[in-house]
Design an enzyme around this catalytic site. Structure first.
Site, short mmCIF file in Angstrom:
data_model
loop_
_atom_site.label_atom_id
_atom_site.label_comp_id
_atom_site.label_asym_id
_atom_site.label_seq_id
_atom_site.Cartn_x
_atom_site.Cartn_y
_atom_site.Cartn_z
N ASP A 193 0.83 -1.21 0.00
CA ASP A 193 0.00 0.00 0.00
C ASP A 193 0.87 1.26 0.00
O ASP A 193 1.71 1.45 0.88
CB ASP A 193 -0.88 -0.06 1.25
CG ASP A 193 -1.82 1.11 1.41
OD1 ASP A 193 -1.82 2.02 0.57
OD2 ASP A 193 -2.58 1.10 2.41
N HIS A 366 -4.35 4.13 6.40
CA HIS A 366 -3.20 3.68 5.60
C HIS A 366 -1.89 4.01 6.29
O HIS A 366 -1.82 4.94 7.10
CB HIS A 366 -3.24 4.34 4.22
CG HIS A 366 -4.47 4.00 3.44
ND1 HIS A 366 -4.57 2.89 2.64
CD2 HIS A 366 -5.66 4.64 3.35
CE1 HIS A 366 -5.77 2.85 2.09
NE2 HIS A 366 -6.46 3.90 2.51
#
Length: 556
Positions: A193, A366
């Site tokens: 990610d 995130h």
């Protein structure tokens, strides 16, 4: 491609935010990770959703084994109802992800077609030549999981969306031990990610938002409205518990919010104290300091509940002076102006608006740079492919990996459709498959393309001028018209002189065609367009879309 190679084919989520979808191919077997969607950009006039172009998978459907899901966010599962219409394969995911998928499939009338298989963290499922291991990670939705895909070539680790939250709301901490163990055993390639790679340090814990909610609930004397992503279940849980603490009852606005809360509470992922939930219609019956409304619209979506509330268009609820509106989300890149307009409108209504720019009502789901470094150091992959981010994010993640010792030649920054071919000895970009976007407009899937979007933008920017003429089929003499219709170009009643001149130009173009003996529709339309484009630009400095309509009739 070499038969002994492992091929990784991103079909979405690379160089962009959303529509995540990646194909993993070994010999004649394909496994797909996620099947998401993206929301339309501002210039996509009338478009509802954007899907990945999975034409490559349709062409190779006999090789496709299954779809495995990392978690239940729209950008990872939203494309499944459309995909499963064309390719019906088994789906593997957490109970929550599958619960949300099942709800979607029912809305599309497809609930009996798909084989949904529930998995838990640390489960290992054999799918063809692949052994897929599910690993718990922290994110803004429960039961998010990374994947370790064990193949004859080596192990592929896909982090999915994650962050390292040591105090998660549900108590399920990211499985650092398993990531470290995989790193010790040896990992061929890591896909990680990249969303927050530009942010230094660590991403804050979700509990920070709960503390902020407590502070604002304590101070608010009127109604509270919280707008957030419908699937951010941890945040919804904190809002509901805080409301209960301060004696507020909770109403829900927005279809997606209602759906997620229903599924999450039925599956036990959301704890709602008895008697807390009420309908929107009951809000006006309660004192203003006893109400919390949870709503969609944190991205300023035009048809969302919050937007309709802000502009007085919601049939059940409106924002009043003194209301506290908490926008508990950060604008997705490209949505900043839309969100700003909603905030301004809410202030105009007299609301106290609290948003991410000046408060701690949102934390990301995130990982920031230090968390990305930790993941890279735990896994220590032979090859690295940054995913889930715009191109600059992928590049910065690649630079970070290089700083941590991964050789530059083993790091691949690519685009959707490129084929990354990996063996234990060598990695390379070996080719390309069809990839892009499929636009959903109403019931139409893929029938609106770039040309239609261009026409819509042209009409929106310059307007349209329609010329209607009736001709004699034999002699091509003008029987009626030309009539001029303008939409979004000029106001006809105040531009009569220009309209009359336009009619003269149309008549002139027709006469020229007749004299030259070129009386076909195609030629006449082209002549009218050419004549009017030049004339109207000289007179107005605008270039409207010109649409000639020619009707032929036989004189009796």
């Amino acid at each position: 491609m070499k038969k002994s190679a492992l091929s990784i084919i991103p079909l979405g989520g690379l160089g962009e935010i959303g529509k995540n979808m990646t194909a993993i191919k070994y010999q004649d077997q394909i496994l797909v990770i996620d099947c998401g969607l993206a929301f339309p950009e501002e210039d996509m006039m009338g478009i509802d959703l954007v899907l990945p172009d999975y034409a490559y998978l349709v062409e190779n459907r006999e090789k496709l084994l299954a779809v495995v899901l990392t978690h239940g966010h729209e950008d990872h599962i939203g494309g499944l109802p459309y995909f499963l219409r064309q390719i019906n394969v088994p789906i593997y995911g957490s109970r929550l992800a599958l619960g949300l998928v099942e709800r979607k499939l029912k809305e599309h009338g497809m609930d009996r077609q798909a084989a949904l298989n529930s998995v838990n963290p640390r489960d290992i499922i054999e799918i063809g030549s692949f052994k897929v291991e599910f690993i718990r990670v922290s994110h803004s939705i429960p039961d998010a999981m990374a994947l370790a895909i064990h193949t004859p070539v080596g192990t592929l680790v896909h982090t999915g969306d994650f962050k390292i939250d040591h105090t998660p709301i549900d108590g399920d901490v990211l499985d650092l031990h398993r990531f470290a163990s995989l790193g010790e055993q040896g990992v061929l390639v890591l896909l990680s990610d990249s969303t927050n790679v530009e942010k230094e340090g660590y991403t804050f814990s979700e509990r920070l938002v709960g503390n902020s909610f407590d502070e604002y609930f304590r101070e608010a004397s009127d109604r509270i409205i919280i707008a957030t992503f419908a699937s951010n279940i941890h945040r919804l849980q904190q809002a509901i518990i805080t409301a209960h603490k301060y004696g507020r009852q909770v109403a829900v606005a927005g279809r997606s919010m209602v759906n997620v809360i229903t599924v999450a509470s039925e599956l036990g992922y959301l704890n709602i104290p008895e008697g807390t939930l009420i309908s929107l219609d009951e809000v006006d019956k309660l004192p203003s300091n006893k109400v919390l409304v949870l709503t969609t619209g944190s991205q300023g979506e035009p048809m969302s509940a919050l937007t309709r509330m802000a502009y007085g268009e919601h049939r059940q609820f409106g924002v009043l002076p003194g209301d506290t509106v908490i926008i508990s989300a950060m604008p997705i890149p490209g949505n900043e102006k839309t969100v700003s307009r909603i905030i301004n409108q809410l202030f105009k209504l007299g609301a106290n608006v609290i948003y991410e720019g000046d408060s701690e009502v949102h934390v990301s789901g995130h990982p920031s740079r230090e968390e990305l470094k930790l993941m890279l150091n735990l896994i220590r992959p032979q090859y690295f492919i940054p995913v889930h981010g715009e191109y600059r994010m992928l590049m910065k993640h690649a630079q970070l990996a290089q700083e941590l010792g991964i050789p530059q030649e083993n790091i691949f920054v690519g685009e959707i459709g490129q084929v990354f071919e990996l063996t234990k000895e060598k990695g390379r970009i070996s080719g390309r498959v069809p990839a892009g976007r499929v636009l959903v407009d109403g019931l139409g899937v893929g029938d609106v393309g770039n040309i239609v979007l261009r026409d819509r933008r042209e009409m929106a920017q310059e307007g349209i001028l329609i010329v209607v003429i009736t001709l004699d089929k034999e002699t091509h003499q003008v029987l009626a018209g030309p009539d001029i219709i303008s939409r979004g170009f000029i106001y006809v009643r105040e531009s009569e002189a220009l309209i009359e001149e336009t009619k003269v130009k149309v008549t002139s173009a027709l006469q020229r065609c007749t004299h030259q003996g070129k009386c076909g529709w195609t030629y006449i339309k082209a002549a009218i367009k050419s004549e009017l484009s030049k004339f109207l630009f000289e007179r107005t400095r605008r270039r409207p879309m010109i649409l000639p309509i020619i009707m032929e009739i036989e004189k009796k």
